[in-house]
Design an enzyme around this catalytic site. Sequence first.
Site, PDB file in Angstrom:
ATOM      1  N   ASP A 104     -31.584 -48.965  28.546  1.00 41.47           N
ATOM      2  CA  ASP A 104     -31.920 -48.578  29.910  1.00 41.47           C
ATOM      3  C   ASP A 104     -33.307 -49.121  30.216  1.00 41.47           C
ATOM      4  OD1 ASP A 104     -32.213 -46.737  27.958  1.00 41.47           O
ATOM      5  OD2 ASP A 104     -32.420 -45.019  29.245  1.00 41.47           O
TER       6      ASP A 104
ATOM      7  N   ASP B 270     -24.797 -39.153  28.191  1.00 43.52           N
ATOM      8  CA  ASP B 270     -24.860 -40.376  27.399  1.00 43.52           C
ATOM      9  C   ASP B 270     -24.254 -40.173  26.010  1.00 43.52           C
ATOM     10  OD1 ASP B 270     -26.066 -41.963  29.304  1.00 43.52           O
ATOM     11  OD2 ASP B 270     -28.079 -41.341  28.739  1.00 43.52           O
TER      12      ASP B 270
ATOM     13  N   ASN C  57     -26.688 -58.790 -16.138  1.00 41.61           N
ATOM     14  CA  ASN C  57     -25.550 -58.300 -16.916  1.00 41.61           C
ATOM     15  C   ASN C  57     -24.716 -59.450 -17.438  1.00 41.61           C
ATOM     16  OD1 ASN C  57     -26.535 -55.932 -15.925  1.00 41.61           O
ATOM     17  ND2 ASN C  57     -24.522 -55.046 -15.592  1.00 41.61           N
TER      18      ASN C  57
HETATM   19  P1  ATP Z   1     -32.549 -46.108  33.598  1.00 40.91           P
HETATM   20  O1  ATP Z   1     -31.085 -45.945  33.356  1.00 40.91           O
HETATM   21  O2  ATP Z   1     -33.014 -47.495  33.649  1.00 40.91           O
HETATM   22  O3  ATP Z   1     -33.411 -45.236  32.760  1.00 40.91           O
HETATM   23  P2  ATP Z   1     -32.734 -44.114  35.327  1.00 40.91           P
HETATM   24  O4  ATP Z   1     -32.119 -43.359  34.238  1.00 40.91           O
HETATM   25  O5  ATP Z   1     -34.109 -43.776  35.730  1.00 40.91           O
HETATM   26  O6  ATP Z   1     -32.705 -45.618  35.051  1.00 40.91           O
HETATM   27  P3  ATP Z   1     -31.429 -42.587  37.082  1.00 40.91           P
HETATM   28  O7  ATP Z   1     -32.346 -41.573  36.569  1.00 40.91           O
HETATM   29  O8  ATP Z   1     -29.964 -42.436  36.937  1.00 40.91           O
HETATM   30  O9  ATP Z   1     -31.805 -43.988  36.528  1.00 40.91           O
HETATM   31  O10 ATP Z   1     -31.806 -42.789  38.584  1.00 40.91           O
HETATM   32  C1  ATP Z   1     -30.970 -43.505  39.434  1.00 40.91           C
HETATM   33  C2  ATP Z   1     -31.500 -43.440  40.855  1.00 40.91           C
HETATM   34  O11 ATP Z   1     -31.565 -42.097  41.277  1.00 40.91           O
HETATM   35  C3  ATP Z   1     -32.909 -43.975  40.989  1.00 40.91           C
HETATM   36  O12 ATP Z   1     -32.913 -45.341  41.300  1.00 40.91           O
HETATM   37  C4  ATP Z   1     -33.462 -43.178  42.136  1.00 40.91           C
HETATM   38  O13 ATP Z   1     -33.156 -43.779  43.362  1.00 40.91           O
HETATM   39  C5  ATP Z   1     -32.718 -41.872  42.047  1.00 40.91           C
HETATM   40  N1  ATP Z   1     -33.520 -40.846  41.387  1.00 40.91           N
HETATM   41  C6  ATP Z   1     -34.104 -40.916  40.183  1.00 40.91           C
HETATM   42  N2  ATP Z   1     -34.728 -39.786  39.863  1.00 40.91           N
HETATM   43  C7  ATP Z   1     -34.531 -38.954  40.892  1.00 40.91           C
HETATM   44  C8  ATP Z   1     -34.921 -37.598  41.179  1.00 40.91           C
HETATM   45  N3  ATP Z   1     -35.636 -36.886  40.328  1.00 40.91           N
HETATM   46  N4  ATP Z   1     -34.537 -37.067  42.340  1.00 40.91           N
HETATM   47  C9  ATP Z   1     -33.806 -37.781  43.207  1.00 40.91           C
HETATM   48  N5  ATP Z   1     -33.414 -39.024  43.011  1.00 40.91           N
HETATM   49  C10 ATP Z   1     -33.766 -39.625  41.876  1.00 40.91           C
END
Ligand code: ATP
Length: 856
Positions: A304, A604, A666
């Site tokens: 990721d 995951d 051996n």
């Molecule tokens: P990676 O897989 O590279 O680690 P990630 O796990 O950060 O990326 P996600 O956490 O699934 O990806 O986030 C996907 C999308 O969701 C982000 O691009 C963002 O737009 C949105 N997002 C991330 N964090 C939040 C949050 N705390 N609240 C609302 N939306 C979020």
Amino acid sequence: MQTGRRTRGAAAGLTAAEVAAARAAHGWNALPEPPAVSALAVLARQVTGLLVLMLVGAGLIALALGEHIDALAIGAVVVLNAALGFAQEWKAERAMLALRAMMAPQATVIRDGREQAIPARELVPGDLLLLAEGDRVPADAEILAEAGLRLDESVLTGESVPVSKPPGETAFGGTTVTGGHAEARVTRIGAATEFGQVAELTGRVERGPTTLQRALGQLARQLGWIALAVAGLVAAMGAWRGLETLQVVMLGLSMAVAMVPEGLPAVVTVTLALGAGAMARRNALVRHLQAVETLGAASVICTDKTGTLTENAMTVRQVWTAAGSYTATGRGHDPTGHVETGGAKRRAGDDPLLAQLCEVALGCTHARLSRAGERWEALGDPTEVALIVLAHKAWAAAPDPDALMEELPFTSERKRMSVLVRGTPANRVLTKGAPELVLEHCSRIATAGGAVPLTPARAEEVRAVATALAEEGLRVIALAARDTDEDRIAETDLTLLGLAGLIDPPRAGVAEAIAAAQAAGIRTVMITGDHPATAQAIARSLGLPAETVVTGAEVAAMDDAALSATVAGPVAFARVSPGDKLRIIAALQARGETVGMTGDGVNDAPALRRADIGIAMGIRGTEVAKDAADLVLLDDNYATIVGAIAEGRRQFDNTRKFVRYLLASNAGEVVALLVNTAMRAPLIFLPTQILWMNLITDGVTAVALGLEPPEGAQMRDPPRPRATRILPLSSLPLILGFGLYTGLASLWIFERLLPQGEDLARTAAFTAMVVFEKASVFAFRSLRTPGWRLGYLGNPALLVAFAAMLALQVVAVYWAPLQVLLQTVPIGWAEWGLIAGLALPLLVVPELWKTLRRGR
Ligand code: ATP
């Protein structure tokens, strides 16, 4: 549904004094340690092997026949062997124990009014516990407040469907949080918890036999049977020649002992455990020893982006609204910058749209920013922290902590989060998330002149802005809100307020690590939940080939054949949800790749299990992800994976080296014994002498060979195929070559000195064999690189082992007690000269050969 936010009154949690008092009354949150592997058990393993039983049998026969010295010698070898095996295994055991301690789980509590992460062991009854998705519940706790809390209680009930728990009910220790979050008060800890399941909480290192250990076990068994057959044959030959019973037994035993590389299992165990220790020093914790081995064969790393390739230190750089754009100054989570538009500073107090954006940033969040002395401390998701920092820079008013009514949590599938907060005159729905998904729920957009309908054309414009921001490598979050008079949350009819663009700089060292992986024939595939354009921009800045970026939706639309073709090229995946990861792994595996996959969330876990090497994040990762993984990265860093692969390759190469080395040794003994018996000469080596060579001098040298540093070329070769054998047929000529030379050379010494007395000849032949075996070890340091290229001092442990084992042999020849046991007599300079002269080619010829081959 209740909120996951703190309830008043309970907010401060226990004080340090209360914790101390509760600790005194209740002790630690741990079960009595599961009995560590006892020294006795390790010792028992040393003395119950087939070989040892054979030896004991032979010793008893010797005793019965009145051959006390023989019996004593065999007894001594058994004891020495057990001591050596014990020392090695104990060391391995300690190394694994240290790893286990590093995996101790954490718990988040509020104490002294401050949220903090502490080792789960330190929980006491009364502690205010915060539970979040992916946590292992660390003790029995009464739920005070929750939002979407779902618990997997299968460890207790066997029921795998997650259950919801309202306030008042108990979250049991050992169960896992599969969704939502909660605040709970610890009621029972340690052994007092329901079912005492806390035992499950201690990090485990599983250690079933690895493929390597199994393959070597098989090899040893096969050799064992062959040895028995040959030994029987040789003994029969001896009997036919009219040897005495004891001599026949000894002859058979010598043969069997010479053929089986007795030291091998111990050397492999020690090498794997030391390898796991070496990886831990490089921030990679191995949960299954198998991973050390598999890592060396990894051909694709799926990683990721956020926090692994990038720093996960987010800062809002730009904010776009339909009324104009803002920029924010300052770095990190220090809110001392400011927000400006067109060069003029803006504050929420005199900019209603900015105030609304800040309302979402501060209200729709779980993160917290607090001041600890000079420094600002942030807790929670860095994306949310960045938004809170933005609100501070805009001087926004703090929201009422009790206003929260309900929440729809963020998940990697939903990619957005919403809350409902109480307000006057109306309640408010506050939403933030990935722009595409938030836009789907918006019907209006805020402009300078107030909210207007979000026409398809306007929505298209917003998407274009989001893409443009993403193309600059920014993570884009859409912010939206709505007034409501309902007291249930609904993500509909929202008004889009604007888009925030967050920078997240690449981690130092990652670009180099990607290049190193590439040079080693290992592909890196980025799999992120972020926007495709962000993914591509970050990939470009890291030198990661990602010509096409495929989204999760596109993956879902592809059949297996199309996906298989896609994963073969320079591709990255974006807007992926954990479910897509499984298919991507399967497609890669079907192409014969050995896949490492990173992950951190509960969802995951299946992908981590499915991957050949599941890699969990130590800092960001949930306990569930760590449990499912083979490898845990203590620093969440991509570069650490590449380091671990290098280490895995080194281990595999070194194992091959010492297996060849031990077998060559051996082979020499077997050649000498076979030819000797055929020539009807007296026995060239006594069983005790062979045991001395195989178990003591060879074992120590082989462990030292296992510590060989990586060869320069190890990270320039392509990954080895999974099926690569530890001992390919092509290595047989090498083993036989060494065996023939050392066997025949020592036999020649024996024959030459025989007229001067059997004991002298045997001592010289025995010593010659030991010296030859020690001298050959340098040839096995590398199969292709000559010593002058490797550096003669490159492996100090090997030099020490070499010198120590030669010194030990001198002791064996001149020290009276060992003379008695090993039946040696002093030898003179002439004999030493002979031995040294014949050992010289073993040092020189392989070097010449490798040098010449390099030249070609
Ligand atoms: P990676 O897989 O590279 O680690 P990630 O796990 O950060 O990326 P996600 O956490 O699934 O990806 O986030 C996907 C999308 O969701 C982000 O691009 C963002 O737009 C949105 N997002 C991330 N964090 C939040 C949050 N705390 N609240 C609302 N939306 C979020």
